[in-house]
Scaffold this active site. Structure first.
Site, short mmCIF file in Angstrom:
data_model
loop_
_atom_site.label_atom_id
_atom_site.label_comp_id
_atom_site.label_asym_id
_atom_site.label_seq_id
_atom_site.Cartn_x
_atom_site.Cartn_y
_atom_site.Cartn_z
N HIS A 20 0.80 -1.20 0.20
CA HIS A 20 0.03 0.10 0.09
C HIS A 20 0.89 1.25 -0.05
O HIS A 20 2.02 1.11 0.19
CB HIS A 20 -0.92 0.25 1.19
CG HIS A 20 -0.42 -0.29 2.52
ND1 HIS A 20 -0.60 -1.49 3.37
CD2 HIS A 20 0.74 0.32 3.31
CE1 HIS A 20 0.35 -1.48 4.17
NE2 HIS A 20 0.64 -0.31 4.45
N ARG A 24 -1.67 11.40 3.94
CA ARG A 24 -2.40 12.04 5.02
C ARG A 24 -3.59 12.71 4.39
O ARG A 24 -3.27 13.47 3.21
CB ARG A 24 -1.34 12.75 6.01
CG ARG A 24 -0.50 12.23 6.76
CD ARG A 24 0.41 12.87 7.37
NE ARG A 24 1.45 12.10 8.00
CZ ARG A 24 2.65 12.10 7.47
NH1 ARG A 24 2.99 12.48 6.25
NH2 ARG A 24 3.49 11.13 8.06
N GLU A 71 -3.74 3.41 1.87
CA GLU A 71 -4.09 3.76 3.22
C GLU A 71 -3.94 5.18 3.56
O GLU A 71 -3.00 6.07 3.67
CB GLU A 71 -2.88 3.14 4.12
CG GLU A 71 -3.22 3.24 5.53
CD GLU A 71 -1.97 2.70 6.41
OE1 GLU A 71 -1.76 3.18 7.47
OE2 GLU A 71 -1.13 1.88 5.75
N ASN A 75 -5.21 12.69 10.89
CA ASN A 75 -4.81 12.87 12.26
C ASN A 75 -5.84 13.99 12.71
O ASN A 75 -6.15 14.90 12.12
CB ASN A 75 -3.37 13.52 12.05
CG ASN A 75 -2.40 12.52 11.81
OD1 ASN A 75 -1.96 11.55 12.42
ND2 ASN A 75 -1.73 12.71 10.68
N HIS A 89 2.20 11.84 -8.75
CA HIS A 89 0.74 11.40 -8.81
C HIS A 89 0.44 10.21 -8.61
O HIS A 89 1.46 9.31 -8.38
CB HIS A 89 0.27 11.78 -10.19
CG HIS A 89 0.79 11.05 -11.48
ND1 HIS A 89 1.74 11.73 -12.08
CD2 HIS A 89 0.79 9.83 -11.85
CE1 HIS A 89 2.24 10.82 -13.14
NE2 HIS A 89 1.87 9.62 -12.95
N GLU A 137 -3.50 10.55 -12.33
CA GLU A 137 -3.41 10.44 -13.52
C GLU A 137 -4.53 9.24 -14.11
O GLU A 137 -4.49 8.28 -13.27
CB GLU A 137 -2.16 10.15 -14.00
CG GLU A 137 -2.27 9.93 -15.72
CD GLU A 137 -0.73 9.62 -16.15
OE1 GLU A 137 -0.60 9.49 -17.47
OE2 GLU A 137 0.37 9.34 -15.46
N LEU A 255 1.24 -4.18 17.75
CA LEU A 255 0.79 -4.84 16.78
C LEU A 255 1.83 -6.09 16.73
O LEU A 255 0.85 -7.34 16.28
CB LEU A 255 1.14 -4.07 15.27
CG LEU A 255 -0.18 -3.11 14.75
CD1 LEU A 255 0.29 -2.57 13.46
CD2 LEU A 255 -1.37 -4.24 14.47
N GLY A 256 3.02 -5.85 16.57
CA GLY A 256 4.00 -6.94 16.55
C GLY A 256 4.19 -7.33 15.34
O GLY A 256 5.08 -8.29 14.87
#
Length: 283
Positions: A20, A24, A71, A75, A89, A137, A255-256
């Site tokens: 991914h 932001r 992703e 925030n 892009h 694009e 998370l690990g």
């Protein structure tokens, strides 16, 4: 030296895949609505982390087990970002560029280049901007397993960047496009053929060696079977070509998931993520 040579070969043997791209946005719901209604993406998963004051949403054209996705990070309380001059892009391939452009226009999106053939080429393209100002694009192509097909970043030295992505990440130079009449050169980097997968498009504009990074675009994540071994290869490439490790290989607290993150010689960030840990995250 033998160990070093073995290490340098590792990225080519490794099971690498673009997972991914992280960036932001100022309003998660607004972007989700735009991407689903205009581009036809699907929301794959969302998570809210109130103790860290952020939320994520993953969107794409297919499941995260096989497809490259975006992703989005929101925030809390931050409504806008500086995209900077270095980010170029994202690209989406579609069988009907005009139809997608009309959908963007109908939703109040910004069309910055109307659909039409590429200068000196045959393919039909358009450019649009999403609500945060990220450029997309749109490329007219036949059906593809991976419609989210490019991330374009500008670099100050194309040969150095190509060498880095070959050496540090085991990518192949799929295509090099020289456009002296427009004063730029492009290197298409990836793990599989351009028309069936996602590529990293590196652009060099004649005479421009530095760009501002802004604070909007974050990084690309790539899967690996061994973050520790992969990190050693990155360090060799960093020593030779520039860039640096920004987070040593190891599990993320909470998370690990095992990762290593680093900058390329131009300061663009990549995160390598353990393949098995990544699949566990999706369960």
């Amino acid at each position: 030296m033998a160990e070093n040579a073995d290490l340098v070969e590792w990225p080519k043997k490794d099971k690498r895949r673009f997972l991914h791209v992280v960036y932001r946005v100022g309003d998660l719901d607004r972007t989700i609505q735009f991407y689903t209604e205009c581009f036809g993406m699907k929301v794959l998963r969302k998570r809210d982390v109130p103790e860290e004051k952020y939320s994520n949403a993953f969107l794409g054209f297919g499941p995260e087990t096989s497809n490259f996705v975006v992703e989005l990070t929101y925030n809390y309380g931050v409504s806008s970002y500086d995209i900077g001059t270095g980010f170029g892009h994202f690209a989406i391939s579609t069988q009907d560029v005009s139809k997608m452009v009309e959908a963007v226009r109908a939703k109040g999106g910004n069309v910055t280049r109307e659909p039409g053939p590429v200068k000196g080429g045959g393919s039909v393209i358009a450019f649009v901007k999403d609500p945060d100002g990220y450029t997309f694009e749109l490329i007219q192509r036949g059906p593809t397993p991976e419609p989210l097909c490019q991330v374009m970043l500008r670099v100050g030295d194309l040969d150095r960047a190509i060498k880095f992505y070959e050496k540090a990440l085991g990518m192949r130079l799929l295509r090099r496009i020289e456009r002296p009449e427009y004063k730029y050169t492009i290197g298409m980097m990836g793990y599989a053929e351009e028309y069936e997968s996602i590529v990293l498009e590196l652009t060099y504009n004649y005479g421009v060696t530095e760009y501002t990074k802004g604070n909007a675009y974050a990084q690309i994540a790539i899967g690996t079977d061994d973050v520790y071994k992969s990190a050693e290869v990155v360090k060799i490439a960093n020593q030779e070509l520039g860039g640096k490790i920004t987070r040593e290989a190891g599990p993320l607290p909470g998370l690990g998931t095992k990762i290593v993150s680093f900058l390329d010689p131009d300061g663009w960030k990549t995160v390598l993520v353990d393949n098995e840990d990544f699949l566990k995250e999706l369960e």
